[in-house]
Design an enzyme around this catalytic site. Structure first.
Site, PDB file in Angstrom:
ATOM      1  N   ARG A  18       0.817  -1.226   0.000  1.00  0.00           N
ATOM      2  CA  ARG A  18       0.000   0.000   0.000  1.00  0.00           C
ATOM      3  C   ARG A  18       0.851   1.276   0.000  1.00  0.00           C
ATOM      4  NH1 ARG A  18      -4.137  -0.779   4.653  1.00  0.00           N
ATOM      5  NH2 ARG A  18      -2.243  -1.673   5.530  1.00  0.00           N
ATOM      6  N   ASN A  36      -7.172  -2.696   1.934  1.00  0.00           N
ATOM      7  CA  ASN A  36      -7.061  -4.157   2.001  1.00  0.00           C
ATOM      8  C   ASN A  36      -8.458  -4.774   2.049  1.00  0.00           C
ATOM      9  OD1 ASN A  36      -4.304  -4.473   1.976  1.00  0.00           O
ATOM     10  ND2 ASN A  36      -4.104  -4.465   4.204  1.00  0.00           N
TER      11      ASN A  36
END
Ligand code: ZN
Ligand code: ZN
Ligand code: FE
Length: 734
Positions: A18, A36
């Protein structure tokens, strides 16, 4: 400008994905968010050029990230004003299989800092970052956060805290982050005294004096000594009670590997890959004789933590680095445990005060030309998820085999294979097995809907599973081997499955090990090696003479005696075994190919007893020379009779040709069945296929004949992969 919703599946959580996407999104002025989900990562973005974004994403992704698939959907514009990492939705969190990254050896960036005088972590043994260092071995609980690791007792200093919280820093959320100001420390312990100073100087002195040291590393203790010092290696064998199994050798550098071995470019590439495994490399004849006990290859690896690198700053010779245990029990991980269990083996200890929550061995791989087979699945591999195309119908648990045991869980589109546990023939290893199982179920918060066991009635893991679960099914060992390949390669077609190994309990209650199956998911046993008798059951696996005699009894009956004169066989013993063979006392039929290797090793005077698994097979492979000569066999009634080969063997003038002709015969058998069945898709699994000349011949033949060949590449081809096949069977086929 267009808006896209991307669902990215693969190893994309817990690997710095990320922050990485955040960085490239800002660079490319892409707006939207990333989050997520239970199955991967969700990206909702607006961009003028999706291709540029995706290309950069794939090209520059973090080293441990693996992308299996990207689903793309176009949506109506939402006019995002910036790019954000947003927390996952709670219900997604609950459904999710927690992601726990494997321990990794030191990365390039950390290595650079380690060697840079100005760096604040210069020569710091515990240096690590988001891409490397301890993870799975230090996690106490999920989610994978500092507070849930054994690093929680070390308070981060200001410097570390700053790096940990800065999204642009390469140590952003590196959970094991530390430095000389705030992290773990090393101690040298000798004769009950703890030394904090000159730790490596003291170690150097002891190694130079043939001493054996227990060194606490990443996933447990190693026993180390000077690998060039035959006396030290001999005394290690004696003290560790390991008479002939080879030891692994850690080399200072790639340059050093070139001094002592003949690596191929591919060997060097694997040696230095991010997994930093132990890899079998051809040794120079004059080195490591005692270490390898006659084998031509040595298990080589490079220093993979700051601790190991510091050791090699002091010394100029390679070291034995073998698991810190007695015989083959699990590797020691705690200081107190090591002081107790290893006190009679070692002369001193190099320890540290970072606790290891679970022990992880070094991984071992074997190069097959441009490919590797995984022998031991451990550090850098476990517990990385294996992506499976088929969605599991139920949560399935594979409880593994008896030898090289592992466990595997299959949920949604992932199978998670545990680290190598070991052979379940000692109480210590079985206790370790139980702890890994408990750990897995707790970690992944899983109650299996179905538990898949081997059919062998006496396996301790099967018995244990029956005690604690009530939803048990069984799958035959060799079918599980084949399913492990079907799972790994997402095969969805009719196959010929060839499972060859040492032993596995068969559906007809004999011992299998030379099997041919056909089918799609339902497998039928269509051919097998014609069964012969194992005299004395397990004893035959240790004494290959018994396999040889079994064939002689079959071929010559009462006249066998004339045939044993040129072998060092005690007549009285032979007659006793003949009685057992004739009257079926303590004997069982087997179609094992693995045991044939033992017989060949015995006939050619390579071994007398098999004192470690696969010794016969390794010895025979070692003597392979390039030839096309082979022996005869006969295919009749779905059986492959190898007694013509045994007859020829008895007449063989040149003993040195036997191993090669035997391996060529095995290839011929496989080729014949593949041709006979007109197979288009062939699956190989089972320990026999660790044999490089055999596997290469099959590969070449398949290539020439336009046959799709599949075998285990991401997981062990031996019994370490059985649990994956079991889990797959439970999740898809029950
Ligand atoms: Zn690093
Ligand atoms: Zn610090
Ligand atoms: Fe097997």
């Amino acid at each position: 400008m267009k808006r896209f919703r991307l669902l990215i599946k693969g190893t994309v959580q817990g690997v710095g994905f990320r922050p990485f996407v955040n960085k490239i999104a800002k660079e490319l002025n892409v707006k939207g968010y990333i989050s997520n989900t239970s199955t991967g990562v969700l990206l909702d973005i607006e961009t003028y050029d999706l291709d540029i974004f995706l290309n950069l994403l794939k090209a520059k992704k973090p080293p441990l990230c693996e992308i299996y698939s990207i689903d793309i959907e176009e949506l109506a514009l939402a006019h995002f004003i910036d790019f954000k990492i947003i927390p996952s939705f709670e219900e997604e969190e609950e459904k999710k299989i927690p992601s726990i990254p494997p321990d990794m050896g030191i990365c390039e960036n950390c290595l650079k800092e380690f060697n840079q005088k100005e760096d604040r972590r210069y020569k710091y043994p515990f240096i690590n970052c988001t891409n490397c260092g301890p993870r799975y071995s230090i996690v106490i609980d999920t989610p994978y956060d500092r507070k849930n690791t054994t690093m929680r007792v070390f308070d981060m200093c200001e410097g570390c805290k700053k790096e940990y919280t800065d999204i642009s820093n390469r140590r952003y959320h590196a959970e094991a982050i530390c430095c000389p100001n705030c992290g773990p420390k090393l101690y040298y312990v000798k004769d009950g005294v703890f030394y904090e100073d000159d730790v490596f100087k003291r170690l150097k002195k002891d190694l130079e004096n043939s001493k054996i040291i227990a060194l606490k590393g990443l996933g447990g203790f190693h026993l180390i000594c000077n690998a060039l010092d035959e006396d030290a290696v001999k005394s290690l064998r004696l003290r560790k009670k390991r008479s002939s199994k080879p030891f692994a050798v850690m080399f200072k550098s790639l340059e050093d590997v070139l001094i002592y071995t003949y690596p191929t470019d591919f060997d060097l590439h694997i040696l230095n890959s991010i997994e930093k495994p132990i890899i079998l490399i051809k040794r120079k004849e004059q080195f490591f004789k005692e270490t390898t006990k006659g084998l031509s290859h040595v298990g080589a690896f490079l220093p993979y933590t700051g601790i190991h690198l510091r050791v090699f700053d002091e010394i100029d010779f390679p070291i034995i680095a073998t698991s810190g245990n007695i015989s083959d029990t699990p590797i020691c991980k705690d200081n107190i445990e090591a002081f107790d269990k290893l006190k009679d083996i070692v002369d001193a200890f190099l320890i540290h005060n970072r606790d290891i929550q679970r022990s992880i061995d070094d991984s071992v791989v074997k190069p097959i030309k441009d490919d590797v087979l995984i022998i031991r699945y451990a550090r850098s591999f476990a517990p990385k998820p294996i992506y499976i195309k088929k969605h599991a119908k139920a949560i399935s648990l594979g409880i593994g085999a008896f030898l090289k045991s592992t466990i595997a869980i299959y949920k949604d589109n992932q199978i998670i294979l545990s680290q190598h546990i070991g052979d379940l023939d000692s109480i210590e290893t079985f206790n370790y097995y139980k702890s890994v199982l408990e750990d897995f179920l707790r970690f992944y918060n899983i109650k299996p809907d179905i538990v898949v066991c081997d059919m062998h009635p006496d396996f301790p893991n099967t018995k244990y599973a029956k005690e604690i679960f009530d939803n048990i099914v069984y799958i035959q060992h060799h079918k599980a081997h084949i399913y492990s390949v079907i799972a790994e390669h997402n095969i969805d077609t009719d196959i010929l499955g060839i499972a060859w190994d040492g032993i596995g309990y068969g559906e007809d209650k004999t011992i299998w090990g030379g099997e041919f199956f056909v089918g799609k998911y339902h497998l039928d046993r269509v051919f097998h090696i014609k069964p012969y008798k194992l005299i004395g059951l397990d004893k035959a696996s240790k004494n290959p003479k018994r396999i040889f005699l079994s064939f002689l009894f079959e071929l010559f009956g009462d006249d066998f005696e004339d045939r044993i004169s040129s072998f060092n066989i005690d007549k009285k013993e032979a007659y006793m075994l003949y009685e057992m063979w004739k009257k079926d006392i303590n004997t069982i039929y087997t179609s094992s190919v693995g045991r044939l290797f033992d017989m060949i090793a015995y006939i050619t005077n390579l071994v007398d007893t098999i004192d470690y698994e696969a010794k016969g097979a390794m010895m025979v492979e070692d003597r392979y020379i390039d030839t096309n000569l082979r022996y005869d066999f006969e295919i009749k009634n779905n059986q492959i009779d190898i007694s013509p080969m045994v007859l020829e063997l008895l007449e063989e003038k040149d003993l040195s040709l036997i191993p090669s002709k035997f391996i060529n015969t095995l290839f011929e058998i496989i080729k014949s069945i593949m041709t006979l069945l007109k197979a288009k898709n062939v699956v190989l699994s089972g320990g026999v296929f660790y044999n490089k000349p055999l596997l290469l011949k099959i590969r070449n033949f398949a290539q020439r004949s336009d046959i799709n060949l599949y075998y285990n590449q991401k997981i062990p081809i031996g019994d370490g992969g059985i649990s994956v096949g079991q889990a797959f069977y439970g999740g898809v086929l029950c």
